[in-house]
Design an enzyme around this catalytic site. Structure first.
Site, PDB file in Angstrom:
ATOM      1  CG  HIS A   1      -1.835   1.195   1.271  1.00  0.00           C
ATOM      2  ND1 HIS A   1      -2.957   1.282   0.478  1.00  0.00           N
ATOM      3  CD2 HIS A   1      -1.781   2.358   1.977  1.00  0.00           C
ATOM      4  CE1 HIS A   1      -3.575   2.428   0.712  1.00  0.00           C
ATOM      5  NE2 HIS A   1      -2.874   3.103   1.614  1.00  0.00           N
ATOM      6  CB  SER A   2       1.002   4.300   0.322  1.00  0.00           C
ATOM      7  OG  SER A   2       1.327   5.657   0.118  1.00  0.00           O
ATOM      8  CG  MET A   3       7.402   3.538   0.334  1.00  0.00           C
ATOM      9  SD  MET A   3       8.439   3.961   1.755  1.00  0.00           S
ATOM     10  CE  MET A   3       8.063   2.577   2.857  1.00  0.00           C
TER      11      MET A   3
ATOM     12  CB  SER B   1      -3.284  -0.962  -2.069  1.00  0.00           C
ATOM     13  OG  SER B   1      -4.232  -0.252  -1.326  1.00  0.00           O
TER      14      SER B   1
END
Length: 260
Positions: free
Chosen positions: A89-91, A117
């Site tokens: 998720h994200s990074m 994500s």
């Protein structure tokens, strides 16, 4: 097992799939602590612990993507003896993508599915000014805007003294990243996005379709940038449905949007 990248996790032999999970900036393996309980028995959740957080709090965080991904590849290498998937998720989405690229480059087994994500496509230009070396007040303001850090943490100087070095290192990973063009991955790809995510607009998710030669799809979920947490059960159900069946297929499910 003495592998700090997995913290207190111990590999199990009963699972049909291992699901390696990578955290968002400032997060650690604890971001996925609820996933162990909600995952079906044939999927073993394997959160990875990055240096500088959780059980590795005493280690300096890594501020560049390449050594971070190299460390991750070395950590998961011994555990690719059964089908697996990667989620980030994200990074963590960027790490998941580059980790899969690294496995391909090294001739190692590839995931049955890649799940990204809350992350713009890797070749998308940055939209926001760099923050990793900005004054503390600007970093705190960015965190408030993201909405993933509890207010009591932001208001606690002692806690922030511990958290800020990790956040700066993670922002540096993202802000120093340079996308290198390459062939699409021969891995199916699912991208999750938040309908109200102010950091990653839905339009910035569609370009992920260029990164897979095995089919890509987009799944939008309600919420802001950290939709990951309230939607954990929905995400896990989607993961289960997306993996090649080794058990009877799950019943039901929500529709997805196929790219292009």
């Amino acid at each position: 097992m003495n592998n700090p990248w997995f913290g207190r996790w111990v590999p199990q032999e009963h699972a049909d799939y291992r699901l390696f999970c990578l955290p968002y900036a400032g997060g650690g393996a604890a971001a996925y602590r609820e996933w162990h309980a909600i995952a079906p028995e044939h999927i073993q959740v394997c959160p990875l612990e990055l240096p500088g957080r959780g059980s590795r709090l005493g280690e300096p965080p890594i501020s560049r993507l390449r050594p971070l991904v190299d460390g991750l590849a070395g950590a998961v290498g011994p555990f690719l003896d059964r089908p697996f998937a990667i989620f980030g998720h994200s990074m963590g989405g960027l790490l998941a993508f580059e980790l899969t690229r690294t496995l391909l480059r090294r001739g190692l087994p590839l995931p049955a599915h890649l799940f990204v994500s809350g992350r713009s496509a890797p070749d998308a230009p940055p939209e926001r000014p760099r923050i990793h070396d900005a004054p503390e007040a600007q970093v705190l303001e960015r965190l408030r805007n993201l909405g993933g850090t509890p207010q009591e943490v932001l208001d606690d100087p002692e806690l922030m003294e511990l958290v800020l070095p990790v956040l700066r290192a993670d922002f540096s990973v993202l802000e120093s990243y340079e996308y290198l063009d390459g062939p699409p991955l021969p891995v199916p790809l699912t991208v999750f996005g938040g309908t109200d995510d102010a950091l990653v607009a839905p339009a910035r998710l569609h370009d992920w379709r260029r990164q897979s030669s095995s089919g890509s799809r987009l799944r939008m979920l309600p919420g802001g940038h950290f939709f990951l947490h309230p939607s954990a059960r929905t995400i896990m159900a989607e993961i289960d449905r997306s993996l090649p069946a080794t058990r009877p297929a799950a019943v039901g499910g929500s529709p997805t949007t196929t790219f292009g």
